[in-house]
Write an enzyme that holds these catalytic residues in place. Sequence first.
Site, PDB file in Angstrom:
ATOM      1  CB  CYS A 162     -10.856  63.064  69.027  1.00 58.07           C
ATOM      2  SG  CYS A 162     -10.701  62.471  70.712  1.00 58.07           S
ATOM      3  CG  ASP A 219      -5.700  55.812  67.638  1.00 61.81           C
ATOM      4  OD1 ASP A 219      -5.730  55.543  68.845  1.00 61.81           O
ATOM      5  OD2 ASP A 219      -6.492  56.606  67.097  1.00 61.81           O
ATOM      6  CG  HIS A 254      -6.351  59.397  68.966  1.00 63.82           C
ATOM      7  ND1 HIS A 254      -7.429  58.786  68.375  1.00 63.82           N
ATOM      8  CD2 HIS A 254      -6.845  60.435  69.676  1.00 63.82           C
ATOM      9  CE1 HIS A 254      -8.537  59.420  68.714  1.00 63.82           C
ATOM     10  NE2 HIS A 254      -8.206  60.435  69.507  1.00 63.82           N
TER      11      HIS A 254
END
Length: 291
Positions: A162, A219, A254
């Site tokens: 991330c 994502d 994600h």
Amino acid sequence: MEDNVINRRGFTTAGLAAGFALAVLPVSAETIITDADNLEAGMVQVPVAGGATMGAYRAVPKWAGQGGHHPVVLVVQEIFGLHEHIRDLCRRLAKSGYYAIAPDLYFRQGDATKVPDIPTLVRDIVSKVSDEQVMADLDATVAFVKTDGRADTRRMAITGFCWGGRIVWLYSAHNPDLKAGAAWYGRLVGNTDAAHPKNPIDLVNQLNAPVLGLYGAKDDGIPVASVDQMRAALAQGDKAASDCKLMVFEDSGHGFNADYRPSYNPTDAKVAWKQMLEWFKKHGVPYVPHA
């Protein structure tokens, strides 16, 4: 990620919540807990600029590495800080024979694990953490590791998730001693500011080590178009850039390796983890799990 080094335990979600960032609660029942058997694992204090010390979570195998030394993996936290998931990832890496260390890169700005929501976290902490500060603190972490006779920083990689995925690209352009990087769903393009003047795409010709990028097609924050843009830039870059590899997992979004969250995709996470270990091995940072 080898099945025989991961233990799932029948904890309640309330029990699992200990050590996780407030902003990620409630924790999923799928959360993976890796034990510390045959490891030395815990917090250490890393000297940094200005006479301060930075906390870091370190996991080191108790068995002997090559020549008594273990290859090193720097682990860069998610946006949520140095919480239990990142510590668990260090233990997983140590189970594969790595000296794994994750510094608390927000420590000057505050404790991200105590912030209950993402907007406040971004405003009060993350936005104030400059890239220059992060690079210096990672350098300090490497200097600390070099003083430990169990670590071999000549065989050193970096991975991040991330927020940390973006940092992997930046540090790969910063540290000439790195052998490899693995960036999990880190931003590649976007807005810049004084504290964050460059995106990974701006640094393709400055990479010192090839990076494996692991992304999810679903994502919303890192669209496939931006991954394709990065892939095109890397193809036109120098050797380290052209040696990079970007993988897009069609069924994932994600945070697909974040087993404590609903975004977790166990199939893709397992494949991607194995790809990371093989990438490190290919580029001179081999894994040697305990027999």
